[in-house]
Enzyme design. Sequence first.
Site, PDB file in Angstrom:
ATOM      1  N   LYS A  54       0.841  -1.203   0.000  1.00 24.28           N
ATOM      2  CA  LYS A  54       0.000   0.000   0.000  1.00 24.28           C
ATOM      3  C   LYS A  54       0.875   1.252   0.000  1.00 24.28           C
ATOM      4  CE  LYS A  54      -3.681  -2.583   2.192  1.00 24.28           C
ATOM      5  NZ  LYS A  54      -4.327  -3.039   3.430  1.00 24.28           N
ATOM      6  N   GLN A  98      -4.720  -1.866   9.828  1.00 21.26           N
ATOM      7  CA  GLN A  98      -4.540  -3.160   9.161  1.00 21.26           C
ATOM      8  C   GLN A  98      -5.109  -4.282  10.031  1.00 21.26           C
ATOM      9  OE1 GLN A  98      -3.277  -3.654   6.007  1.00 21.26           O
ATOM     10  NE2 GLN A  98      -3.816  -5.815   6.275  1.00 21.26           N
ATOM     11  N   ASP A 121     -11.269   2.192   4.403  1.00 18.53           N
ATOM     12  CA  ASP A 121     -11.524   0.752   4.276  1.00 18.53           C
ATOM     13  C   ASP A 121     -13.028   0.461   4.193  1.00 18.53           C
ATOM     14  OD1 ASP A 121      -9.298  -0.772   3.954  1.00 18.53           O
ATOM     15  OD2 ASP A 121      -8.929  -1.097   6.098  1.00 18.53           O
TER      16      ASP A 121
END
Length: 295
Positions: A54, A98, A121
Amino acid sequence: MTARIINGREVASKVHQEVAAGVEEYRKLNGGVPGLTAVLIGDDPASHSYVRGKERACEKVGINTDTIRRDASITQEELIGIVEDLNNDPKVHGILVQLPLPEHLDEAGVIHAIDPMKDVDGLHPENAGLLVLGKPRFAPATPLGVQRMLIEENVEMKGARVVIVGRSKLVGMPLALLLLQKGPGANSTVTVCHTGTKDIAAETRRADVLIVAAGMPGTITADMVNAGAVVIDVGISRVDDPTRKHGYRLTGDVEFDRVSEVASAISPVPGGVGPVTIAMLLVNVLHAANLATSH
Ligand SMILES: NC(=O)c1ccc[n+]([C@@H]2O[C@H](COP(=O)([O-])OP(=O)(O)OC[C@H]3O[C@@H](n4cnc5c(N)ncnc54)[C@H](OP(=O)(O)O)[C@@H]3O)[C@@H](O)[C@H]2O)c1
């Protein structure tokens, strides 16, 4: 029939170019660039590798990126404190915690603490709710990536019988909701399978578009696929392979070689959904930055 291979890296590169152009436009209008901060807890090698991917993608398109790394022993309060600081930082437009988090942490509580306008997200209940209501703000990147691949492949999604294997909050469920929306690249008839489904093969054989996100190699064999179907394999598992440098290789949920003889198009693992997922995260970060300036 030998299936066309849906090249995720090519789709991702097209999306990168679009995002880079959007970042440039943002910079001209606002003087800065969009920013993403990832929060990485513990030392799970797969999570570290995803976050590195990322970071690299952000750098490629001109998005500012930073990763806060903390030991697995962090407390819930400390982690929420980090999230709150990021919520209050105007240079941070997107926050990505994450997952999975170490077991002692309450994942839902951490996600809830993220400012929904920075939740790139798409997991915050407010953003999940907007998707259910047909007004998506941030949908999770993997479902967006799958949809983008189907659009790039010119698959007629309107009225298509789509079967999704998997109903997770990150992949299967939001993907079903995305493909149910009225509009381009969607408007499909969607069936979602899971471990409670009685006869999975009977469902998958009816699919014009079969999307598999079970996390179990070998879930889909050739006899479970309708001739000419488009198959998207979301699964990524590490399987032992002593012939490889690191002692493992990555594999999807679909028996690729045999299914390729039946399907009209299929995405590989690696090189399929993975790169497009990262690219769609960048789209969400740019979107978050643009939303922030319009408020
Ligand atoms: N390419 C990417 O960028 C990307 C991104 C995210 C995830 N992934 C990969 O995609 C896979 C799925 O991820 P996830 O987060 O959705 O996993 P997850 O949370 O473990 O969910 C798996 C889902 O599949 C269902 N399932 C598992 N085995 C099944 C079977 N044999 N038959 C029918 N349904 C089955 C489960 O059903 P129940 O609900 O009944 O348990 C569950 O709904 C993983 O391999 C993950 O690594 C890839």
